[in-house]
Design an enzyme around this catalytic site. Structure first.
Site, PDB file in Angstrom:
ATOM      1  N   HIS A 250       9.598   2.910  44.721  1.00  0.00           N
ATOM      2  CA  HIS A 250      10.266   1.722  44.165  1.00  0.00           C
ATOM      3  C   HIS A 250      11.615   2.184  43.631  1.00  0.00           C
ATOM      4  CE1 HIS A 250      11.097  -1.770  41.689  1.00  0.00           C
ATOM      5  NE2 HIS A 250      10.030  -2.372  42.178  1.00  0.00           N
ATOM      6  N   ARG A 270      16.390  -7.694  39.321  1.00  0.00           N
ATOM      7  CA  ARG A 270      17.439  -7.915  40.323  1.00  0.00           C
ATOM      8  C   ARG A 270      17.334  -9.316  40.920  1.00  0.00           C
ATOM      9  NH1 ARG A 270      15.952  -4.022  44.229  1.00  0.00           N
ATOM     10  NH2 ARG A 270      14.222  -3.457  42.876  1.00  0.00           N
TER      11      ARG A 270
END
Ligand code: FAD
Length: 654
Positions: A250, A270
């Site tokens: 990740h 995000r």
């Protein structure tokens, strides 16, 4: 015989995360007596840690979404190595599984007009993740547990016993799948963590739902339970694993302070507007959009920012590329000397949203950074870097029934199963995977057990004794090292009077640390042949040393003993990862080769399959197997120009 408890059920589910609970609910709803076993406390599974949401093309926020778009995104994310049938079933059934959760009491965040709200995530064309703030997994597990309780109440009304048809065995670890002489599943063997007592559950159908393997790596978002048990149990039972080279790093884990390195920073940061910057303040992701995605991602900051409010007329920000792309980009920035003070990059929401918005939309992240790093994300940027997060590889299963290849009665669902996500999973596609394939595994395990009638496979006593001896061996290690006679539980024996050479007892914690370092340094996010060869040599030595892992003390809650047992599993799966990663001479999704940096279309036709040469835990054999040809009507969902980037001409013209 050493075991003290023996139970009998129709279906045993190993694992009580989302996949295990959904499987158990289904098996019980089919009327079968079902046991659920979990290594930790009931409710403490990876699923509970899931933050961002569950992907399902309900089209609540953008009506353009549908299962075909979700299927396309999933295949693109996995670089077309996904088993197409799993991706199809997943995309079609995910909305039903989310709506079903609502009928069972889940409370998702809402849109202004009262529908289930859906948020943006990397690689998803439309806002698609149903969520509950950034605590979606908690709501999912709470709802499934509530469903278990309501079924138990129904059973009580029927029989006077809450656990007559659905029982949870918590803090119990399964160490072996038991089989009949003709190779069919006959049950499971394990130990109770608190008391150290051994147990057998006889059952003709076993569903593996044990989650991932992250604890083989030093920097990981995974917690202590994720030692690849289900992967190893399947291998040892004779079932093959596929795609083991594909591990998702990740892009955004915490990098500071050291005690929390690896803890996840959700992608919702995000998705909700957070941007990545390097030490020069540059939004660097614009320089890392690969050719296959060029047409779909914004070229300028202005265009990218416009997308948050007007997605129909702007392309997506490059921060929302699939995870493998973002993780590699961060890695490159740090390597180029443009990293943050603690070796990551900056992830900033503080300049993008008001403090009120941040604390409302990202409450866990706000709390996590304040408590663990003394950083206020409403006022300053976070420092983040890649962390080992998710295993794409796993048990080779039949896409429709979740039956494991080659072992009748064995099923697998959730993170332990391979195929669904190809070479890279999209965020949010795990929670939906758990529910879609958890339900299917429970259903087909129940059908299989019912179909056997009274002709149930039985494990012989010798096999159970071997499993007991294997589990208890670490207690005999010190004696064996001194040339003693081992334990009555089956430790290595030496004859009296013979002076056996002194062999050191190994500390399981030391071995674990060494393993994590090997995997981190030599089979990590960027891979090279000589390093992986070195890793395989070192893993072979560690495997031999782990045979001598020894513990002292009692069987009652002895974490050193538990780890000594888990090491067998972590070493087996790590070897599979390293072997497959060395064999695949291309870069694709969660497998990046420095010495083979490009994706090679001919490799799309190949699955790498790991099997064990014998059930005692022999060598890992690696084979190349052809991938299943994608059904033509599904290929028609893509433009030919796009398919040419992934499929060979031969496949396209077939
Ligand atoms: P798990 O939930 O991992 O459960 C495994 C179960 O198996 C546990 O009960 C464990 O005790 C048990 N077990 C293991 N070994 C044994 C054994 N030997 N004997 C008995 N029991 C055993 N995915 C998304 O889709 N959306 C997200 O927003 C998201 N956020 C995430 C955030 C974090 C921090 C993490 C770590 C993951 C996230 N993921 C997300 C991924 C997702 O949570 C996991 O892939 C998923 O929960 C795995 O579910 P599972 O049911 O397969 O296994």
């Amino acid at each position: 015989m050493s075991y003290v408890e023996r139970h009998a059920y129709d279906v045993v589910v190993v694992g009580a995360g989302g996949a295990g609970l959904r499987a158990a609910i289904e098996a019980r709803e089919q009327g079968l007596r079902t046991a659920v076993i979990c290594k930790s406390l009931f409710g403490k599974a990876h699923t509970v840690m899931a933050e961002g949401g569950i992907a399902a093309s309900m089209g609540n926020v953008n009506s353009g979404d549908n299962w075909q778009v979700h299927f396309r995104d999933t295949m693109r994310g996995g670089k077309f190595l996904n088993h197409w049938r799993m991706a199809e079933l997943h995309a079609k059934e995910a909305p039903d599984r989310v709506w079903e959760l609502e009928t069972w009491g889940a409370l998702f965040d809402r849109t202004p007009d009262g529908k289930i709200s859906q948020r943006n995530f990397g690689g998803h064309e439309y806002p698609r993740l149903a969520h509950v703030g950034d605590r979606t997994g908690l709501e999912l597990i709470r709802t499934l547990q509530q469903k278990v309780v309501s079924l138990q109440q129904e059973d009580f009304a029927d029989s006077g016993d809450y656990e007559s048809r659905l029982k949870v065995f918590q803090e119990c670890t399964v160490t072996r799948i038991l089989k009949s002489p003709d190779g069919a599943v006959a049950g499971v063997f394990g130990y109770v963590r608190e008391s150290g007592r051994l147990f057998v559950i006889d059952a003709p159908a076993v569903v593996l739902a044990t989650g991932g393997i992250g604890k083989s790596f030093k920097v990981t978002s995974n917690s202590w339970e994720y030692t690849g048990d289900g992967h190893a149990l399947a291998l040892l039972a004779g079932a093959p694993l596929i795609n083991m080279e594909f591990i998702q790093f990740h892009p955004t884990g915490m990098v500071w302070p050291p005690s929390v390195k690896g803890i996840l920073v959700t992608e919702s940061v995000r998705g909700d507007g957070g941007v990545l910057r390097n030490s020069e303040g540059k939004r660097f992701m614009f320089g890392y959009v690969p050719d296959v995605f060029k047409e779909k991602y914004a070229q300028t900051e202005e265009e990218a920012d416009g997308w948050y409010t007007d997605p129909d007329h702007h392309r997506r920000p490059p921060e929302l590329l699939p995870r493998d792309e973002v993780a590699r980009a961060i890695n490159s920035e740090v390597k180029a000397g443009r990293g943050s003070p603690h070796g990551g990059v900056f992830l900033d929401v503080s300049t993008r949203m008001t403090p009120e918005e941040i604390t409302r939309r990202l409450p866990s992240m706000h709390h996590q950074f304040k408590e663990l790093a003394d950083v206020d994300i409403t006022a300053e940027a976070m420092e983040v870097g890649p962390t080992c997060h998710y295993m794409m590889g796993g048990v080779a299963v039949d896409p429709d029934t979740a039956a494991a290849a080659g072992v009748p009665g064995l099923f697998a669902a959730g993170e332990v199963a391979g195929g669904m996500h190809g070479s890279n999973r999209l965020g949010g596609n795990s929670l939906s995977d758990l529910l879609v394939f958890g339900r299917r595994a429970g259903l087909y395990a129940a059908q299989y057990a019912t179909g056997l009638g009274d002709a149930r496979p039985v494990a012989d006593d010798e096999q159970i004794d071997r499993a007991a001896a294997e589990a208890l061996r670490p207690f005999g290690a010190a004696e064996a090292a001194a040339g003693g006679s081992g334990t009555d539980a089956g430790g290595p024996s030496g004859s009296a009077g013979e002076a056996a050479p002194a062999v050191p007892v190994e500390n399981p914690y030391t071995l674990h640390q060494e393993l994590q370092q090997v995997m981190n340094d030599l089979v990590g996010i960027i891979r090279r042949a000589p390093e992986m060869e070195q890793a395989l040599d070192r893993l072979a030595v560690l495997r031999e040393r782990a045979e001598r892992a020894g513990v002292e003390g009692h069987r009652q809650f002895n974490p050193g003993w538990h780890l000594a047992i888990d090491l067998r599993n972590m070493l087996l799966v790590s070897e599979c990862v390293a072997r497959a990663a060395l064999e695949r001479t291309e870069s694709r999704g969660g497998h990046t080769r420095d010495d083979h940096p490009d994706m090679d279309r001919t490799w799309r036709k190949v699955n790498l399959v790991c099997e064990l040469s014998d059930a005692a835990g022999g060598a890992v054999d690696l084979h190349r197997r052809p991938t299943a040809a994608i059904r033509p009507d599904l290929l028609d969902l893509f433009e030919r120009d796009e398919l040419l980037k992934y499929l060979t001409d031969e496949e396209l013209d077939a």
